[in-house]
Design a protein around this motif. Structure first.
Motif, PDB file in Angstrom:
ATOM      1  N   UNK A   1       1.296   1.772  -9.511  1.00  0.00           N
ATOM      2  CA  UNK A   1       1.987   1.737  -8.205  1.00  0.00           C
ATOM      3  C   UNK A   1       1.239   1.359  -6.906  1.00  0.00           C
ATOM      4  N   UNK A   2      -0.224   1.624  -7.142  1.00  0.00           N
ATOM      5  CA  UNK A   2      -1.112   1.194  -6.055  1.00  0.00           C
ATOM      6  C   UNK A   2      -1.714  -0.169  -6.237  1.00  0.00           C
ATOM      7  N   UNK A   3      -1.466  -0.957  -5.313  1.00  0.00           N
ATOM      8  CA  UNK A   3      -2.011  -2.401  -5.385  1.00  0.00           C
ATOM      9  C   UNK A   3      -3.532  -2.375  -5.370  1.00  0.00           C
ATOM     10  N   UNK A   4      -4.166  -3.072  -5.740  1.00  0.00           N
ATOM     11  CA  UNK A   4      -5.900  -2.988  -5.610  1.00  0.00           C
ATOM     12  C   UNK A   4      -6.118  -3.306  -4.147  1.00  0.00           C
ATOM     13  N   UNK A   5      -6.820  -2.030  -3.403  1.00  0.00           N
ATOM     14  CA  UNK A   5      -6.972  -2.339  -2.088  1.00  0.00           C
ATOM     15  C   UNK A   5      -8.043  -3.383  -1.580  1.00  0.00           C
ATOM     16  N   UNK A   6      -8.989  -3.652  -2.594  1.00  0.00           N
ATOM     17  CA  UNK A   6      -9.917  -4.576  -1.970  1.00  0.00           C
ATOM     18  C   UNK A   6     -10.283  -5.451  -3.076  1.00  0.00           C
ATOM     19  N   UNK A   7     -10.283  -6.594  -3.250  1.00  0.00           N
ATOM     20  CA  UNK A   7     -10.508  -7.502  -4.301  1.00  0.00           C
ATOM     21  C   UNK A   7     -11.589  -8.658  -3.903  1.00  0.00           C
TER      22      UNK A   7
ATOM     23  N   UNK B   1      -2.015   4.674 -11.002  1.00  0.00           N
ATOM     24  CA  UNK B   1      -2.667   3.431 -10.376  1.00  0.00           C
ATOM     25  C   UNK B   1      -1.642   2.271 -10.337  1.00  0.00           C
TER      26      UNK B   1
END
Lengths: 378, 385
Positions: A161-167, A159
């Motif tokens: 490495x992945x930026x939160x896609x939707x905030x 996780x």
């Protein structure tokens, strides 16, 4: 005696008001109680009324006894929202609920750690005591948030490495810290004014009937309406003083803002008080007995102004029939208007319907009360 | 000795019965008082049972969809689907949304910025905005909770899809499955009705007792009765008894209405419930008596009763949870009979709790009742003696 009839009438009303003021002043205990009450209640409301809970007592039923289940317990216990208060067996949960020692329980089934290691969805049962729905709803949403964080922690590097896609970015206007005092002070003002105006006038006038001194007053050259107006005036003043006290205390102690105009607050207070005094007069004319007047006042002014005014419970959530009834309760308009003026800085352009509604109520109830009053004397 | 004792009890019983009869007659004679003591609590319980709903939903929300894509429309429809938010119109931009919050047309505004769908498709971080009217902190909390939860789920789903698309294993996940005991749909009425009953009993017992006895003082009738051979204690008990009876009657009525109209269950033992009711009424009558000994007239008695009543109602856990109060205030609520009564009734009615579960509340009720009553009776006797 000189001056126009109006001037003379005003002078007589002034004399009655003076007499009533002396009554109030001679009874310092009543006056003291009437003035101490707003302060006491403001403190209670300001500190006491909050629905946001910390350290909700949680029972932890660990049937897995693994590293993962202990980590989950730690995630809950270490949060601000929950505190693990016991680790019973599954059959011990209800006992803790009944005695009130816990209001929620997490039941981690056997195989929890294995599911996680295999990358499956690991089910955990959240039991909660639904007897208190406010707490229950908070348990649901707060536990959900903690479980999500725990999932993310377990997912670890994948996780990270992945930026939160939707905030979601939340902006809260008017009361960003969500302090309950800001919500309560306007409602409290309406409530206190309703009590002072309706109850004290109803008691004062019913008391005159009860003691038989009303007839004595009628024997004087003062007109009957003048008597009533004169008796109402000191309570109008008392109500305005209470309103100022609540707003001032709210501002000083709880940092409640006054974003709109203070004279507008007083204008709304004045129109509201006129209606409440009319209601008090009406009750006293009908009841003429202080005990009955109190009960009628409690029924028609006190409880509705707590429950149907939107002071604590939002009006939009009520059934439509009760929403319609709440439109007949002047406190509803005052609560709405005071919140608008103090917190949002609204002016008359937005709030005129509230003022209009309160004015209509005041005219109607004063007319009704005066008509009853005249008929009783005829 | 036994002859003297039996003569004592005989007189006591006769005196008590005489006062009781007189009080009952006086109370019944004024029909309005009876209406207010019995019909009013009933009407209010029904009304407030319907009015009070802690479950905040239908928060009026305006949408500002600046993306105007299929994706933004889908997200908007789904976030509104669980009824926590109610669609209250569409607006063009943030200034308009702010204005809608200002004049109260909306309590929340959900803003989808331009380029949202494009950002999501190209795996760039996207952001939606939620503007909230914070005047009601509870409503704001519920609205932001619902929106955050929904978009949190969407975000997680997106991550899983992207990991899968990249051929990597999906990470493990903790899933909570809730099971709500006693009140599965978390309805407010079963919670609030016992509390409202406790509140109304304070009005019917404390306020009425305080004012009734102050009225006797105001009119000087108490002194007149004391010239008769009646002993002050019997006089007092005879005066309080009718209100105890009315209180018990009201409780039965309200529990019946609660179970009939609001489906409040009755799972526990009636004996435990009755013990709680009696101890509670004993303490509220005691407070009424104490207030009357402290007041010179009915206006003061009303204000005194009111100053007791308001904190008692607000700090009872009926309106807002006790756990939400600061620690020192939670300790103070131990002295509040309404709190213990509400907890006993909730425990008995909803959770089927017994003496073993409720001993703390019952012990406190008993201690409060005895303490207040002893103080009040002592004051009453010195004042008359």
């Amino acid at each position: 005696v000189t001056g126009s009839p109006l001037l003379r009438s005003l002078r007589r009303i002034g004399a009655m008001a003076g007499k009533e003021t002396i009554h109030v002043r001679r009874d310092p205990r009543t006056l003291g109680l009437a003035l101490v009450m707003p302060v006491v209640m403001l403190f209670l409301f300001g500190y006491g009324v909050s629905s946001d809970l910390d350290h909700i007592p949680l029972a932890f039923v660990d049937q897995d006894q693994s590293e993962a289940s202990r980590a989950l317990a730690l995630a809950f216990d270490g949060s601000r929202e929950f505190a693990v208060v016991g680790r019973p067996g599954p059959e011990g949960v209800e006992g803790l609920f009944r005695g009130g020692a816990a209001v929620a329980a997490l039941v981690v089934p056997r195989g929890y750690q294995q599911d996680l290691l295999l990358g499956r969805k690991a089910q955990v049962q959240l039991m909660l005591d639904g007897a208190d729905p406010v707490v229950g709803n908070q348990v649901l949403s707060k536990a959900d948030a903690i479980a999500r964080v725990e999932s993310q922690r377990l997912a670890g590097a994948a996780f990270a490495r992945l930026q939160p896609p939707l905030q979601v970015k939340v902006w809260t206007r008017y009361n960003p810290e969500g302090r309950s005092a800001l919500f309560m002070v306007p409602g409290l003002s309406a409530f206190l004014l309703a009590i002072t105006a309706v109850m004290l006038t109803a008691l004062a006038i019913a008391g005159e009937w009860e003691r038989g001194s009303m007839e004595q007053l009628f024997a004087s050259p003062v007109g009957r309406l003048e008597i009533v107006l004169g008796k109402l005036l000191p309570y109008l003043a008392l109500g305005l003083v209470e309103l100022l006290m609540v707003v001032a205390f709210g501002a000083l102690v709880f940092d409640v803002p006054i974003r709109g105009s203070l004279p507008l607050v007083m204008l709304f207070g004045l129109v509201f008080l006129a209606g409440m005094l009319g209601q008090g007069l009406f009750i006293s004319v009908v009841a003429k007995n202080q005990l009955v007047a109190t009960q009628a006042g409690a029924l028609s002014a006190m409880l509705p102004s707590i429950i149907l005014s939107g002071m604590i419970f939002p009006i939009e959530n009520m059934p439509l029939a009760l929403q319609a009834i709440s439109r007949l309760i002047p406190a509803r308009y005052l609560v709405h208007a005071l919140r608008g003026i103090l917190l949002k800085g609204n002016g008359l352009d937005v709030l005129w319907p509230d003022l209009l509604a309160m004015a209509v109520f005041a005219v109607a109830i004063l007319g009704l009360a005066t008509a009853r009053f005249k008929r009783r004397l005829a | 000795v036994s002859a003297r004792t039996s003569a004592f009890w005989h007189t006591a019983r006769r005196q008590l019965a005489a006062v009781f009869r007189k009080e009952v007659r006086q109370t019944i004679r004024d029909k309005r008082v009876m209406v207010l003591l019995i019909v009013a609590p009933l009407v209010q319980t029904v009304m407030f049972g319907f009015a009070v709903d802690f479950d905040v939903d239908r928060v009026p929300t305006v949408l500002v969809d600046q993306d105007r894509s299929d994706q933004s429309r889908l997200l908007a429809r789904q976030v509104l689907a669980d009824q926590t938010l109610r669609h209250a119109g569409d607006l063009a931009g943030i200034p308009e949304a702010d204005h809608a919050l200002d004049d109260g047309r909306a309590a929340a505004a959900l803003v989808f910025p331009p380029g949202l769908a494009r950002d999501l498709a190209s795996q760039r971080p996207a952001e939606v905005q939620l503007l909230l009217d914070g005047t009601d902190p509870n409503r704001a909390m519920v609205a932001s909770g619902a929106v955050s939860r929904y978009f949190g789920e969407v975000g997680e789903r997106l991550i899983r899809e992207r990991l899968e698309a990249a051929g990597r294993p999906a990470p493990a996940q903790v899933v909570l499955s809730p099971r709500v005991l006693y009140n599965p749909r978390l309805k407010t009425a079963p919670y609030i009705v016992p509390g409202i009953a406790g509140t109304l009993l304070v009005i019917v017992t404390t306020l009425v007792t305080a004012m009734g006895l102050s009225r006797e003082r105001e009119m000087g009738t108490m002194e007149q009765v004391l010239v008769t051979p009646i002993r002050p204690l019997w006089l007092l008990i005879g005066k309080l008894l009718p209100f105890l009876v009315i209180g018990i009657f009201d409780v039965l009525l309200l529990v019946a209405v609660g179970s009939w109209v609001f489906e409040v269950p009755l799972r526990g033992s009636l004996l435990v419930g009755a013990t709680g009711v009696l101890l509670y009424l004993f303490s509220t009558l005691g407070v009424g008596l104490l207030i009357s000994t402290l007041s010179q007239n009915q206006q003061q008695a009303f204000l005194g009763g009111f100053i007791f009543m308001m904190p008692a109602i607000l700090l009872s856990g009926v309106m807002t949870p006790i756990r939400g109060m600061p620690g020192w205030l939670q300790v103070i609520t131990w002295l509040n009979p309404v709190r213990h009564f509400a907890e006993v009734m909730r425990g008995v009615l909803m959770r089927g709790a017994g003496f073993g579960d409720l001993w703390f509340q019952l012990a406190f009720l008993a201690a409060l009742g005895v303490g207040v009553m002893a103080l009040a009776v002592a004051r009453f006797r010195t004042q008359l003696g």
